[in-house]
Every structure is written in C-alpha cells, then in structure tokens.
Design a protein around this motif. Structure first.
Motif, PDB file in Angstrom:
ATOM      1  N   THR A   1       0.859  -1.201   0.000  1.00 48.83           N
ATOM      2  CA  THR A   1       0.000   0.000   0.000  1.00 48.83           C
ATOM      3  C   THR A   1       0.886   1.239   0.000  1.00 48.83           C
ATOM      4  N   ILE A   2       1.913   1.223   0.859  1.00 45.98           N
ATOM      5  CA  ILE A   2       2.811   2.385   0.938  1.00 45.98           C
ATOM      6  C   ILE A   2       3.589   2.533  -0.371  1.00 45.98           C
ATOM      7  N   ALA A   3       4.049   1.385  -0.909  1.00 45.90           N
ATOM      8  CA  ALA A   3       4.851   1.453  -2.143  1.00 45.90           C
ATOM      9  C   ALA A   3       4.039   1.957  -3.328  1.00 45.90           C
ATOM     10  N   SER A   4       2.696   1.858  -3.249  1.00 41.28           N
ATOM     11  CA  SER A   4       1.889   2.312  -4.388  1.00 41.28           C
ATOM     12  C   SER A   4       1.601   3.811  -4.330  1.00 41.28           C
ATOM     13  N   LEU A   5       1.968   4.469  -3.217  1.00 42.50           N
ATOM     14  CA  LEU A   5       1.653   5.903  -3.079  1.00 42.50           C
ATOM     15  C   LEU A   5       2.233   6.781  -4.195  1.00 42.50           C
ATOM     16  N   PRO A   6       3.527   6.594  -4.582  1.00 43.59           N
ATOM     17  CA  PRO A   6       4.037   7.438  -5.683  1.00 43.59           C
ATOM     18  C   PRO A   6       3.190   7.324  -6.943  1.00 43.59           C
ATOM     19  N   LEU A   7       2.719   6.103  -7.211  1.00 42.77           N
ATOM     20  CA  LEU A   7       1.879   5.881  -8.398  1.00 42.77           C
ATOM     21  C   LEU A   7       0.594   6.681  -8.322  1.00 42.77           C
ATOM     22  N   LEU A   8      -0.011   6.615  -7.122  1.00 45.66           N
ATOM     23  CA  LEU A   8      -1.305   7.278  -6.957  1.00 45.66           C
ATOM     24  C   LEU A   8      -1.144   8.790  -7.081  1.00 45.66           C
ATOM     25  N   VAL A   9      -0.014   9.320  -6.582  1.00 44.05           N
ATOM     26  CA  VAL A   9       0.226  10.766  -6.679  1.00 44.05           C
ATOM     27  C   VAL A   9       0.363  11.163  -8.149  1.00 44.05           C
ATOM     28  N   VAL A  10       1.165  10.387  -8.903  1.00 44.93           N
ATOM     29  CA  VAL A  10       1.342  10.707 -10.326  1.00 44.93           C
ATOM     30  C   VAL A  10       0.009  10.579 -11.055  1.00 44.93           C
ATOM     31  N   TYR A  11      -0.756   9.556 -10.686  1.00 49.60           N
ATOM     32  CA  TYR A  11      -2.066   9.371 -11.319  1.00 49.60           C
ATOM     33  C   TYR A  11      -2.939  10.602 -11.045  1.00 49.60           C
ATOM     34  N   TYR A  12      -2.876  11.079  -9.803  1.00 44.95           N
ATOM     35  CA  TYR A  12      -3.689  12.248  -9.421  1.00 44.95           C
ATOM     36  C   TYR A  12      -3.283  13.474 -10.240  1.00 44.95           C
ATOM     37  N   VAL A  13      -1.957  13.686 -10.353  1.00 46.72           N
ATOM     38  CA  VAL A  13      -1.469  14.880 -11.042  1.00 46.72           C
ATOM     39  C   VAL A  13      -1.734  14.785 -12.553  1.00 46.72           C
ATOM     40  N   ASN A  14      -1.478  13.600 -13.139  1.00 44.70           N
ATOM     41  CA  ASN A  14      -1.566  13.479 -14.602  1.00 44.70           C
ATOM     42  C   ASN A  14      -2.978  13.235 -15.128  1.00 44.70           C
ATOM     43  N   PHE A  15      -3.769  12.431 -14.421  1.00 48.15           N
ATOM     44  CA  PHE A  15      -5.084  12.067 -14.968  1.00 48.15           C
ATOM     45  C   PHE A  15      -6.220  12.494 -14.042  1.00 48.15           C
ATOM     46  N   ASN A  16      -6.122  12.056 -12.803  1.00 49.14           N
ATOM     47  CA  ASN A  16      -7.182  12.253 -11.811  1.00 49.14           C
ATOM     48  C   ASN A  16      -8.562  11.910 -12.371  1.00 49.14           C
ATOM     49  N   SER A  17      -8.618  10.886 -13.214  1.00 51.26           N
ATOM     50  CA  SER A  17      -9.928  10.452 -13.692  1.00 51.26           C
ATOM     51  C   SER A  17     -10.407   9.346 -12.767  1.00 51.26           C
ATOM     52  N   THR A  18     -11.478   9.604 -12.052  1.00 45.39           N
ATOM     53  CA  THR A  18     -11.961   8.602 -11.085  1.00 45.39           C
ATOM     54  C   THR A  18     -13.374   8.157 -11.477  1.00 45.39           C
ATOM     55  N   THR A  19     -13.594   8.182 -12.799  1.00 50.01           N
ATOM     56  CA  THR A  19     -14.931   7.866 -13.304  1.00 50.01           C
ATOM     57  C   THR A  19     -14.968   6.451 -13.883  1.00 50.01           C
ATOM     58  N   PHE A  20     -15.971   5.703 -13.495  1.00 52.53           N
ATOM     59  CA  PHE A  20     -16.204   4.370 -14.057  1.00 52.53           C
ATOM     60  C   PHE A  20     -17.284   4.476 -15.121  1.00 52.53           C
ATOM     61  N   ILE A  21     -17.073   3.882 -16.286  1.00 53.44           N
ATOM     62  CA  ILE A  21     -18.139   3.825 -17.292  1.00 53.44           C
ATOM     63  C   ILE A  21     -19.070   2.682 -16.881  1.00 53.44           C
ATOM     64  N   VAL A  22     -20.343   2.969 -16.757  1.00 54.89           N
ATOM     65  CA  VAL A  22     -21.299   1.960 -16.280  1.00 54.89           C
ATOM     66  C   VAL A  22     -21.677   1.022 -17.449  1.00 54.89           C
ATOM     67  N   PRO A  23     -21.685  -0.316 -17.220  1.00 52.76           N
ATOM     68  CA  PRO A  23     -22.107  -1.242 -18.272  1.00 52.76           C
ATOM     69  C   PRO A  23     -23.542  -0.938 -18.726  1.00 52.76           C
ATOM     70  N   ILE A  24     -23.822  -1.155 -20.024  1.00 57.72           N
ATOM     71  CA  ILE A  24     -25.127  -0.769 -20.608  1.00 57.72           C
ATOM     72  C   ILE A  24     -26.337  -1.275 -19.780  1.00 57.72           C
ATOM     73  N   PRO A  25     -26.359  -2.577 -19.349  1.00 58.21           N
ATOM     74  CA  PRO A  25     -27.559  -3.045 -18.632  1.00 58.21           C
ATOM     75  C   PRO A  25     -27.829  -2.285 -17.325  1.00 58.21           C
ATOM     76  N   LEU A  26     -26.778  -1.664 -16.734  1.00 50.65           N
ATOM     77  CA  LEU A  26     -26.985  -0.986 -15.444  1.00 50.65           C
ATOM     78  C   LEU A  26     -27.200   0.520 -15.597  1.00 50.65           C
ATOM     79  N   ARG A  27     -27.181   0.995 -16.860  1.00 47.03           N
ATOM     80  CA  ARG A  27     -27.232   2.450 -17.052  1.00 47.03           C
ATOM     81  C   ARG A  27     -28.565   3.065 -16.627  1.00 47.03           C
TER      82      ARG A  27
END
Ligand code: UD1
Ligand code: MG
Length: 395
Positions: free
Chosen positions: A121-147
C-alpha cells in the motif's frame, strides 16, 4: 516504434545477463543463509532462495539504461521535455524498486502478514500521486444493462484511489499464495506478462496508443528477465524465486494496470489468482486453521503429489467455521475426513483443489495443468474484453 525495437534488443541482452548471473551468484545466496529445501523432493539439498532479486535488479537496470535512449530526442529540445511521461516512468520505477527492497526484506526477515499487506500500500503511493497529477480520472463507465439505474458514468472519487491501492496489495500477494511447486510463480507471471503484451500490441493502433506504449516499455524487459529466471526455476528447480520475485511481479502488473488505465483488464488476466484468493479466504482470515505451508504433500513412494491437509478440532470450531465448511461441502469444493474429535480438510488452495478433482499427479504435470488453466483464463479474458464487451459497453 524505434524505441520499442531498441528496448527489445536491450531486453534480449538483459535475458542473457540474467541467465548468466543466476548460476554464478547462486552460492552467494547459500553462504548468506538464503536457501530453502524443496518440500516436494526426496533430496534435502539447499536450494538458493530469493533469486528474484537478480532478475528484478537486471529488469530495473534495463529500464534505467533505456531512459536516455527513450527520452533522447526530448533531451535535445529541453523546452518540450515530456515531464508528465517522465514522472510516470519514475513513479513506476520507484514503486517496483520499493517492492524489490521489501520483498527481499521479507525473504531475509520473514515478515508478518500484516506487513505484507501494509508495505505494498505504501509502495503504491508514488503511483497514486502521479495518477492524481496526470489524470485524476476517477470515473467508471457503467455497463449498458446498469445504465438505467446509475447513468452512463459514475465518479467514485477517493474510492478509486483506494481501489488502486488495493489492486497493488492484491497483485503482490496473489502470486505469492499461488505458489509452492516448481515453476508455478514464474510460469503464471510469464503468461500474465505475455497476455498484457499481446493486449498492448492490439491496442497500439487505438486512441490509447501512448498508454499501451508505456506499458510495453515496462513489460518487455520484465518478460525477458523473467523468462531467464523461469529457465532456472523450472522443474526440477535449481533456484527458488522468493517473495522478492512475487512482489516485484505483482507491483509491475499493478503499475501498468494503473498508469495505462486498464486495471480491469489486468484483473481479468488474474482470474486463477482471484479464484485461489477467494478459495483461500477462510484460511487467510483464520476461519479455518492455516499451516505455515499449504503446498501439496509429496509421497516419496509414488513420486506423486496429493492435496495437503489441515486439522480442525471439533470442540474449537466456531459458528462461522461450521457455516463455511457446510458451504464448501455443498459446493463440492473440499475433501474432508471426519472422526469424533476432528475434521481433516484439504488446504484451501487452487493447487490442492486441482489435486482433489483430478487425483494425485507428478509435480511437473501439476505445474503444467495449472499453467494451461492460466492460459485458458487469458483466452476467456480476451473473449470478455473483445467479443463480449460490446454487450456491456459502446465499443
Ligand atoms: C506461501 C503460501 C504457503 C506456501 C508457500 C510456498 C499462503 C498463505 N502461503 O507462503 O502456503 O507453502 O508460499 O512457496 O498461501 N517451496 C518448494 N518448492 C517450490 C517453491 C517453494 O518446496 O517450488 C518451498 C521451499 O521450502 C521454499 C519455501 O517454499 O523455501 C518458500 O516459501 P515462502 O515463499 O517463504 O512462503 P510464503 O510466501 O510465506
Ligand atoms: Mg513466497
């Protein structure tokens, strides 16, 4: 394209170097007390352990050497240097490097399970920070049957980061607990790596070209060094890979899944590991007693492996244990022998499940069966990812 060709050539040399170094450095590991006994053999000779540190180091060195080549053009034109891509690569290297260190510490010090969960968990922190800075996309596309219930997409915000942190913990530990017979840890990692590379090549012509190009730059040197390790770890193993290898591999897969935005596809390639984890839950959470080793039991007379077992004392059995046992029995997922005081149950691993369903077999046959299953799951993953995806998403 040129950068991929150069990286492949470098990776070929990385393969040769790893293959050369492993037999040369073996004795250093034994002298340092880093060895194990092959529990599925008659011979009790010392087998060097934690050799994954060699392939892991060569893997990291290959990527480090490649940096000036890959970013060479941009170095000439410093005004347009791709800082974001560079930060991504450095974060990936840092997370993998941390896992190499932590895995090696685990091999030397035999860390407790709580640290095995905390450290990735600790080792993944740098990844999460870069993800936050570069993308910060936290959106899931919902499958068609659940839309009709959730709409086209759902933004899960912080939960997405928790999901990514948990992915790193899962990937690192999932390979480590589907282990114990020669060639299995490395074999499954090779199949997963090949699946990701194949997927990257398919997607290279799509609009996510950059993300898949990044993934290939990590996976190609990883595959090369891991293939060299497999050569020495294949039955009969001359070296053991140790937790170092399992942690490096898991983190490498998590890194590409997170930074190249295909974590769900990576999870599809982890189908046998997910099955093994779910089946193991009662033992991992101590609902059923969990011995130090759950690997199959070797019979010297027949030279075959059979399911290893754990003993549950009837008087210590909790309500939850009874429910779990009933459910497993109902689903025909256990082989149990009962007497007045105790229940003897197979250890809950996919390896033992194969043995109770198909009967005792030789170690090499068991490894091959499990690897064929891994490959079969990759085929299912591609089936879900491509032909079937159109039922769930607009593709
Ligand atoms: C995990 C598993 C454990 C399994 C072990 C085997 C869980 C919770 N833990 O523990 O059940 O027994 O991996 O790797 O599921 N070994 C062999 N042949 C092999 C590979 C390993 O005999 O092909 C033995 C050797 O004695 C080696 C030892 O396993 O020294 C390594 O075990 P280790 O990686 O330390 O076990 P864990 O990862 O803690
Ligand atoms: Mg291990």
């Amino acid at each position: 394209m040129w950068s991929l060709i150069i990286l492949t050539i470098l990776s070929f040399f990385a393969y040769l170097l790893t293959d050369e170094l492993i037999p040369k450095l073996k004795s250093l590991f034994i002298n340092a007390g880093l060895f194990g006994i092959d529990l599925c053999k008659v011979s009790k000779e010392k087998i060097p352990e934690a050799i994954g540190v060699i392939s892991g180091c060569v893997f990291l060195i290959t990527i480090l050497l490649f940096i000036p080549i890959g970013f060479g053009n941009s170095l000439m034109d410093r005004g347009n240097f791709p800082h974001n891509e560079f930060a991504e690569l450095l974060a990936a290297l840092l997370s993998i490097c941390c896992m190499l260190l932590l895995g090696f510490a685990d091999d030397v010090l035999n860390l407790k399970w709580r640290y095995k969960l905390l450290l990735p968990t600790i080792a993944s922190l740098p990844l999460l920070v870069v993800y936050y800075v570069n993308f910060n996309s936290t959106t899931f596309i919902v499958p068609i049957p659940l839309r009709q219930f959730f709409g086209i997409s759902v933004n899960i915000g912080l939960l997405y980061y928790i999901y990514m942190g948990m992915l790193a913990v899962f990937c690192t530990n999932a390979i480590n607990i589907l282990a114990g017979i020669n060639g299995l840890e490395v074999g499954q990692s090779v199949i997963i790596a090949m699946s990701i590379i194949f997927f990257d090549f398919i997607e290279l012509s799509g609009d996510q070209y950059k993300a898949h190009n990044f993934s290939l730059h990590i996976m190609i040197p990883y595959l090369a060094t891991t293939l060299a390790l497999l050569k020495h770890n294949w039955y009969p193993s001359k070296v053991f890979v140790g937790d170092t290898f399992c942690y490096v591999s898991g983190m490498t897969f998590a890194v590409v899944g997170i930074l190249s935005h295909f974590s769900k596809t990576v999870l599809l390639f982890f189908l046998p590991q997910i099955i093994n984890f779910l089946y193991s839950v009662p033992q991992l959470f101590r609902i059923v007693p969990c011995p130090r080793h759950r690997l199959p039991k070797y019979s010297a007379e027949t030279d075959l492996l059979q399911a290893s077992r754990t003993v549950i004392s009837k008087k210590d059995m909790s309500f939850l244990t009874k429910i779990v046992l009933q459910a497993l029995t109902l689903l025909k997922l256990v082989d149990k022998i009962e007497d007045n005081d105790s229940i003897i149950l197979n250890n809950l691993t996919l390896i033992n499940l194969v043995l109770i369903k198909l009967g005792p077999m030789s170690e090499i046959q068991l490894t091959k069966t499990l690897l064929i299953f891994q490959f079969f799951c990759t085929c299912i993953a591609f089936l879900i990812r491509y032909p079937m995806a159109s039922y769930f998403y607009d593709v």
